[in-house]
Design a protein around this motif. Structure first.
Motif, PDB file in Angstrom:
ATOM      1  N   THR A  24       0.823  -1.209   0.000  1.00  0.00           N
ATOM      2  CA  THR A  24       0.000   0.000   0.000  1.00  0.00           C
ATOM      3  C   THR A  24       0.859   1.262   0.000  1.00  0.00           C
ATOM      4  O   THR A  24       0.563   2.239  -0.703  1.00  0.00           O
ATOM      5  CB  THR A  24      -0.951   0.013   1.214  1.00  0.00           C
ATOM      6  OG1 THR A  24      -1.641  -1.238   1.289  1.00  0.00           O
ATOM      7  CG2 THR A  24      -1.979   1.124   1.090  1.00  0.00           C
TER       8      THR A  24
ATOM      9  N   THR B 132      -5.731   2.792  -1.622  1.00  0.00           N
ATOM     10  CA  THR B 132      -4.520   3.347  -2.218  1.00  0.00           C
ATOM     11  C   THR B 132      -4.894   4.451  -3.195  1.00  0.00           C
ATOM     12  O   THR B 132      -6.063   4.579  -3.582  1.00  0.00           O
ATOM     13  CB  THR B 132      -3.728   2.246  -2.946  1.00  0.00           C
ATOM     14  OG1 THR B 132      -2.524   2.779  -3.469  1.00  0.00           O
ATOM     15  CG2 THR B 132      -4.529   1.648  -4.084  1.00  0.00           C
TER      16      THR B 132
ATOM     17  N   THR C 115      -7.636   3.427   4.646  1.00  0.00           N
ATOM     18  CA  THR C 115      -7.390   2.003   4.922  1.00  0.00           C
ATOM     19  C   THR C 115      -7.949   1.614   6.289  1.00  0.00           C
ATOM     20  O   THR C 115      -8.611   0.583   6.439  1.00  0.00           O
ATOM     21  CB  THR C 115      -5.876   1.698   4.870  1.00  0.00           C
ATOM     22  OG1 THR C 115      -5.424   1.860   3.521  1.00  0.00           O
ATOM     23  CG2 THR C 115      -5.573   0.276   5.333  1.00  0.00           C
TER      24      THR C 115
ATOM     25  N   ASP D 194      -4.567   7.782   2.089  1.00  0.00           N
ATOM     26  CA  ASP D 194      -4.687   6.323   1.990  1.00  0.00           C
ATOM     27  C   ASP D 194      -4.620   5.639   3.346  1.00  0.00           C
ATOM     28  O   ASP D 194      -5.274   4.620   3.573  1.00  0.00           O
ATOM     29  CB  ASP D 194      -3.628   5.758   1.041  1.00  0.00           C
ATOM     30  CG  ASP D 194      -2.210   6.101   1.467  1.00  0.00           C
ATOM     31  OD1 ASP D 194      -2.046   6.960   2.351  1.00  0.00           O
ATOM     32  OD2 ASP D 194      -1.265   5.508   0.919  1.00  0.00           O
TER      33      ASP D 194
END
Length: 430
Positions: A248, A297, A285, A281
C-alpha cells in the motif's frame, strides 16, 4: 471562494475544468464499487457490506486528499490488495473478520508512519531516474488496462497476449470511442476526454449495448467494526500486516509521484504537503477495515483527471461527491461502469501522456538505465505498481554498488531493497 481555497487560477485552471476532470476520474475508476464487493464476497464477506465500505473508504480518503493535501488524486480500495485479501482468507482458513483486523492494525501503523517523517523521507530518497520510470511505467500499465478492457488485446496460450476479436461489439465501440477522443484531442477541444466518453456512451445506448435497470435505489445499511483484532495476534498474522503495509505504501507513493509529476506539481523532486497527502490512503485504509473492505490506495486513474486539466483538490472533492451520490444511483452508475468501451479509450490516451518522462532518464548510464527499464516493464507485465517499484528498488542499489557509486544511493533505498526482496519471495501480495 472555491478559487481562493484551492488556488485554482494560480494553477492555471478553472472551476469548470476541475469539475470536468473530477467527473472524468470518477467514471474511469467507479468500477471498484462493483468489482471490489464481487472479489471480497467470494470469500464470505457480504456483498452489500463491501459495497458500502468501498464507498465510505473512497469518500474518506479522497476528501482528505482534496481538502487537506489539495491534490487531484482519488483514493479507493486497491485492486490487487483485494485479491490478496481473498487469497489470505481462502488459503489460511481464516475468518474475514480476522483479516480485517490485520488491515486495521496495518492502517494504524500506516497513519503513524504518515504523520511522522518516514514516508516523506522514503519519497525524497527515490532517485530521479526511478521517479521518471515510475511515472512512465504507470503510463504503460494504465494503457495496458485500457487495451485489455477494450478487448483489443487478449490472453493467448502461445504468446501470453495477442490481438483480440476486432469484430466484437465492445471492441468496435472502443476503437470508435478511441478515434473520436483522439480527434477531439488533436483539435484541442476543451474537455476532450469527457466529451469522448459521453459520445461513446450515447453510441452504446443507441446500439442497445447498455443494460438499463433503473436509475435510483436505496443504499444498504453500513456494517461497523465487523472485525477480530485479537485473532490477528493469536494467529500471528505479522507477515500479512507487513505485506499489506509495504504494498500500500508504494502503490500510493508511485501514483503520487506519477500524478504530481504529470500535473507539474512536484517541486525540486519533492511533493509539497506530502504528509497531508499520505494521510489519505492511511486513514481510508483504517476506516475501510472498520466497515469491511481491503486496504485503500491512490488510484492511477487519477491521471485521467490530470490529463483533462485537473490541477487542484477540487478535482478530488468532485470525485468524492460522486462516490457519495453513487450509493443512491448504483443502477445507472453500474450501467456505465460495466461498459468498458466508455473508459478504455481514455486510459489508452492517458498512458501516452505519461510517457513524457522517458526523455529525462539518463539512458547512456547503464546503472541508471536498467533499473528504470525493469521498473517500466514489470508494472504492466505483472499488473502491479508496487512490484515494478520493487524491481527498481532492488536493481538500482545493486548496480550502483558494483559500479563504484554506492555512496550516491540513499541508505533508505538499501533498506527497502532488502524488504522488497523478502516480500517478493515470501509474502507476494497478488
Amino acid at each position: 471562494m472555491l478559487d481562493k481555497f484551492f488556488n485554482i487560477k494560480q494553477h492555471g485552471s478553472t472551476v469548470k475544468t476541475e469539475v470536468v476532470a473530477g467527473i472524468t476520474t470518477f467514471f474511469t475508476m467507479v468500477y471498484i464499487i462493483f468489482v471490489n464487493p464481487a472479489i471480497l464476497s467470494s470469500v464470505g464477506v457480504p456483498f452489500d457490506q463491501v459495497f458500502m465500505a468501498t464507498i465510505i473508504a473512497a469518500v474518506t480518503g479522497t476528501l482528505i486528499m482534496g481538502l487537506l493535501a489539495k491534490y487531484p488524486v482519488a483514493i479507493a480500495p486497491g485492486m490487487g490488495l483485494n485479491a490478496y485479501f481473498a487469497t489470505v482468507v481462502a488459503s489460511q482458513g481464516l475468518s474475514y473478520q480476522t483479516v480485517f483486523g490485520a488491515i486495521f492494525v496495518a492502517g494504524i501503523i500506516f497513519i503513524l508512519m504518515s504523520v511522522s517523517n518516514l514516508r516523506q523521507m522514503i519519497l525524497e530518497a527515490i532517485p530521479s531516474t526511478l521517479k521518471y520510470a515510475i511515472t512512465s511505467g504507470i503510463g504503460l500499465f494504465i494503457a495496458f488496462l485500457g487495451f485489455k478492457q477494450s478487448g483489443l488485446i487478449v490472453a493467448n496460450d502461445s504468446t501470453l497476449i495477442g490481438i483480440g476479436d476486432l469484430t466484437a461489439p465492445v471492441t468496435i465501440l472502443s476503437i470508435v470511442g478511441l478515434f473520436i477522443t483522439l480527434i477531439l484531442m488533436v483539435r484541442r477541444v476543451p474537455g476532450a476526454l469527457f466529451i469522448g466518453m459521453a459520445v461513446t456512451a450515447v453510441i452504446a445506448g443507441i446500439c442497445g449495448m447498455l443494460h438499463y435497470e433503473g436509475v435510483m435505489s436505496l443504499p444498504p445499511t453500513p456494517v461497523f467494526f465487523d472485525m477480530d483484532i485479537a485473532g490477528v495476534f493469536t494467529n500471528g498474522l505479522y507477515a500479512v500486516i507487513f505485506a499489506f503495509l509495504l504494498v500500500t505504501i508504494f502503490d500510493t507513493t508511485g501514483t503520487l509521484v506519477a500524478v504530481t509529476e504529470q500535473a507539474g506539481l512536484m517541486k525540486d523532486g519533492k511533493i509539497p504537503r506530502a504528509k497531508k497527502a499520505f494521510l489519505g490512503d492511511s486513514v481510508a485504509t483504517t476506516i475501510g477495515s472498520m466497515f469491511g473492505t481491503s486496504p485503500s490506495t491512490a488510484y492511477v486513474e487519477s491521471t485521467t483527471g490530470v490529463t483533462a486539466g485537473g490541477r487542484t483538490g477540487l478535482t478530488a472533492v468532485v470525485v468524492a461527491a460522486l462516490f457519495l451520490v453513487s450509493m443512491f444511483f448504483s443502477p445507472i452508475v453500474g450501467m456505465i461502469a460495466n461498459m468498458a468501451a466508455i473508459t478504455a479509450p481514455v486510459l489508452i490516451i492517458v498512458g501516452c501522456f505519461m510517457m513524457e518522462g522517458l526523455s529525462r532518464i539518463n539512458w547512456p548510464s547503464f546503472d541508471d538505465a536498467f533499473p528504470a527499464f525493469v521498473t517500466i516493464l514489470i508494472m504492466p507485465l505483472t499488473s502491479s505498481i508496487s512490484t515494478g517499484i520493487a524491481f527498481g528498488f532492488i536493481t538500482y542499489p545493486v548496480l550502483k554498488l558494483f559500479s563504484g557509486k554506492g555512496k550516491q544511493v540513499h541508505p533508505i533505498i538499501y533498506i527497502f531493497a532488502v524488504l522488497f526482496l523478502i516480500q517478493l519471495v515470501f509474502f507476494p501480495a497478488h
